[in-house]
Design an enzyme around this catalytic site. Sequence first.
Site, PDB file in Angstrom:
ATOM      1  N   LYS A 222       0.814  -1.527   0.103  1.00 52.14           N
ATOM      2  CA  LYS A 222       0.016   0.004   0.122  1.00 52.14           C
ATOM      3  C   LYS A 222       0.947   1.212   0.070  1.00 52.14           C
ATOM      4  CE  LYS A 222      -3.305   2.914   0.520  1.00 52.14           C
ATOM      5  NZ  LYS A 222      -4.267   3.286  -0.565  1.00 52.14           N
TER       6      LYS A 222
ATOM      7  N   CYS B 216      -3.683  11.288   1.036  1.00 55.21           N
ATOM      8  CA  CYS B 216      -3.062   9.990   1.010  1.00 55.21           C
ATOM      9  C   CYS B 216      -1.729   9.884   0.389  1.00 55.21           C
ATOM     10  CB  CYS B 216      -4.008   9.063   0.356  1.00 55.21           C
ATOM     11  SG  CYS B 216      -5.549   8.683   1.085  1.00 55.21           S
TER      12      CYS B 216
HETATM   13  N1  SAJ Z   1      -1.486  14.577  -9.334  1.00 54.17           N
HETATM   14  C1  SAJ Z   1      -0.688  15.321 -10.106  1.00 54.17           C
HETATM   15  N2  SAJ Z   1      -0.353  14.595 -11.278  1.00 54.17           N
HETATM   16  C2  SAJ Z   1      -0.931  13.292 -11.545  1.00 54.17           C
HETATM   17  C3  SAJ Z   1      -1.747  12.762 -10.606  1.00 54.17           C
HETATM   18  C4  SAJ Z   1      -2.082  13.429  -9.313  1.00 54.17           C
HETATM   19  O1  SAJ Z   1      -0.078  16.321  -9.842  1.00 54.17           O
HETATM   20  O2  SAJ Z   1      -0.639  12.915 -12.717  1.00 54.17           O
HETATM   21  C5  SAJ Z   1      -1.974  15.322  -7.700  1.00 54.17           C
HETATM   22  C6  SAJ Z   1      -3.327  15.476  -7.922  1.00 54.17           C
HETATM   23  O3  SAJ Z   1      -3.691  16.765  -8.335  1.00 54.17           O
HETATM   24  C7  SAJ Z   1      -3.535  15.605  -6.488  1.00 54.17           C
HETATM   25  C8  SAJ Z   1      -2.548  14.507  -5.986  1.00 54.17           C
HETATM   26  O4  SAJ Z   1      -1.614  14.506  -6.868  1.00 54.17           O
HETATM   27  O5  SAJ Z   1      -3.321  16.803  -5.824  1.00 54.17           O
HETATM   28  C9  SAJ Z   1      -3.145  12.979  -5.742  1.00 54.17           C
HETATM   29  O6  SAJ Z   1      -4.018  12.748  -6.424  1.00 54.17           O
HETATM   30  P1  SAJ Z   1      -4.230  11.144  -6.934  1.00 54.17           P
HETATM   31  O7  SAJ Z   1      -5.168  11.279  -7.709  1.00 54.17           O
HETATM   32  O8  SAJ Z   1      -2.751  10.694  -7.261  1.00 54.17           O
HETATM   33  O9  SAJ Z   1      -4.395  10.366  -5.567  1.00 54.17           O
HETATM   34  P2  SAJ Z   1      -5.449  10.753  -4.659  1.00 54.17           P
HETATM   35  O10 SAJ Z   1      -4.819  11.432  -3.347  1.00 54.17           O
HETATM   36  O11 SAJ Z   1      -6.951  10.941  -4.768  1.00 54.17           O
HETATM   37  O12 SAJ Z   1      -5.570   9.208  -3.678  1.00 54.17           O
HETATM   38  C10 SAJ Z   1      -6.568   8.552  -3.733  1.00 54.17           C
HETATM   39  C11 SAJ Z   1      -6.462   8.026  -2.197  1.00 54.17           C
HETATM   40  N3  SAJ Z   1      -7.763   7.382  -1.902  1.00 54.17           N
HETATM   41  C12 SAJ Z   1      -8.637   8.053  -1.191  1.00 54.17           C
HETATM   42  O13 SAJ Z   1      -8.382   9.140  -1.067  1.00 54.17           O
HETATM   43  C13 SAJ Z   1     -10.067   7.227  -0.812  1.00 54.17           C
HETATM   44  C14 SAJ Z   1      -5.503   6.786  -1.986  1.00 54.17           C
HETATM   45  O14 SAJ Z   1      -5.483   6.108  -0.789  1.00 54.17           O
HETATM   46  C15 SAJ Z   1      -5.493   5.746  -3.390  1.00 54.17           C
HETATM   47  O15 SAJ Z   1      -4.549   4.609  -3.238  1.00 54.17           O
HETATM   48  C16 SAJ Z   1      -5.321   6.469  -4.293  1.00 54.17           C
HETATM   49  O16 SAJ Z   1      -6.413   7.514  -4.609  1.00 54.17           O
HETATM   50  C17 SAJ Z   1      -5.397   5.470  -5.669  1.00 54.17           C
HETATM   51  O17 SAJ Z   1      -5.104   6.038  -6.800  1.00 54.17           O
HETATM   52  O18 SAJ Z   1      -5.498   4.442  -5.626  1.00 54.17           O
END
Ligand code: SAJ
Length: 423
Positions: free
Chosen positions: A210, A264
């Site tokens: 994880k 996260c």
């Molecule tokens: N981000 C970037 N570039 C990218 C992708 C994301 O700058 O290419 C930024 C986003 O804008 C954001 C941050 O990173 O600010 C995180 O975004 P994310 O979509 O990568 O992930 P999260 O924070 O939404 O993570 C969620 C979490 N789950 C929940 O909040 C319920 C995490 O525990 C999961 O493991 C993750 O999604 C997942 O992708 O599995």
Amino acid sequence: MVVEKLASRDVTVGILGLGYVGTTLAAVLLKNGFKVVGCDINKSIVETLKHGCCHIKEKNLDHIFNKYKIDVTTDVDLTVRNSDIVIVTVQTPWFSSGPDLSYVINACKTISKNLSKRKLIIIESTLPIGTMRNVVLKILKSSGLNLGEFYLAYVPERILPGNALYEIEHNSRIIGVADEESGIVTKKFYSTFVKGKLYLTSFEIAEMVKLVENTYRYVNIALSNEIAILCKKLGLNSKEVIELANTHPRVNLLNPGPGVGGECLPKDTRFLLKVFEEMGIESKIIKASIMINESMPEYIAELIINSVPKGKISILGLAYKGNVADIRNSPSLKVIRKIKDHYNIYVHDPYIKINCNGIKVSDNLEEVLKDSNAIVILTDHDIYRYIDLNKISKLMKNKIIIDTRNIINKKLAESYGFKVLSV
Ligand code: SAJ
């Protein structure tokens, strides 16, 4: 819980913690025919769900809670006593002193008090490595029951807000156990609603996986952010560089942005860094990635101040990422704090309806854009991807777009007289 009862859905699932994970999981279980008891100490969450509404903004969630009846309560003891399966989805926040496991520990103590034979206990909250064996199992054994008399598993969530209901049913899952029987029972339970693959492993491997998967994303984004900064210096379009690099079958660079928000990725990365430190190993790459991602709001603020004259400025997006109504650790908040003394700031976000953190948020795009010196896109909401550039060009005093998410069609914007700066 008798495994055979699973087929007839004649089992009650108690969910401790109705945040993003617990609430979306409850909806999926209801949809799959389970009796669900949702439990949270937050009375307003309980009241909202009691009235068939939902406090989490996620597509189809309202519809499910309207269609299926969920029992909700603030009574943790009652929930544990009345459930065959208890799933812990409480938060594990990160503080400078390290992870806060108090919510998980309190949940486990209540479970232990009310534990009976053949109950299945599942932890989905993100945990530091070693927590299942050295903390959770120890607390549950203080009930006087041993593993084998009850079942225990660690099944870390992999829910991407914005697509949660689909992901819960389709993502593969890791199931960490310490005994064979728990593995069999847990796998049978998840196979009733998960179409993805289910991988059995140990507690420690599941805990490590994880943290590794979210740290991978965090480090990947840091590399993309650095590449974007270099591209800017070289006058190259970073979006094109990354898109074309990703045409390689084994390259998967994520997108640069104004920083890494949410609960996260920053937290899980720090959980893993702490393990390195506890083992006396320095993780240079994690430290460097934290430095890079944490410096992005400053980098964007400087770009704005160096490019936009004083006066009115329009910020598009307060949420930490596109199409969610969540501002936790949002890079937008950090950028706004850094430029607030330089500009008269107007903020738009279709998902955030309130005056938030002392910032007035409007859902009236025209009002936010009228006579503005620049548009700064900080969140990749789909509404901004397809914004009517021709119409808004007539509203602006100065036609500058700072696109920190690389979502605007640059050539089209330039055809309407915009100067487009991107990361
Ligand atoms: N981000 C970037 N570039 C990218 C992708 C994301 O700058 O290419 C930024 C986003 O804008 C954001 C941050 O990173 O600010 C995180 O975004 P994310 O979509 O990568 O992930 P999260 O924070 O939404 O993570 C969620 C979490 N789950 C929940 O909040 C319920 C995490 O525990 C999961 O493991 C993750 O999604 C997942 O992708 O599995």
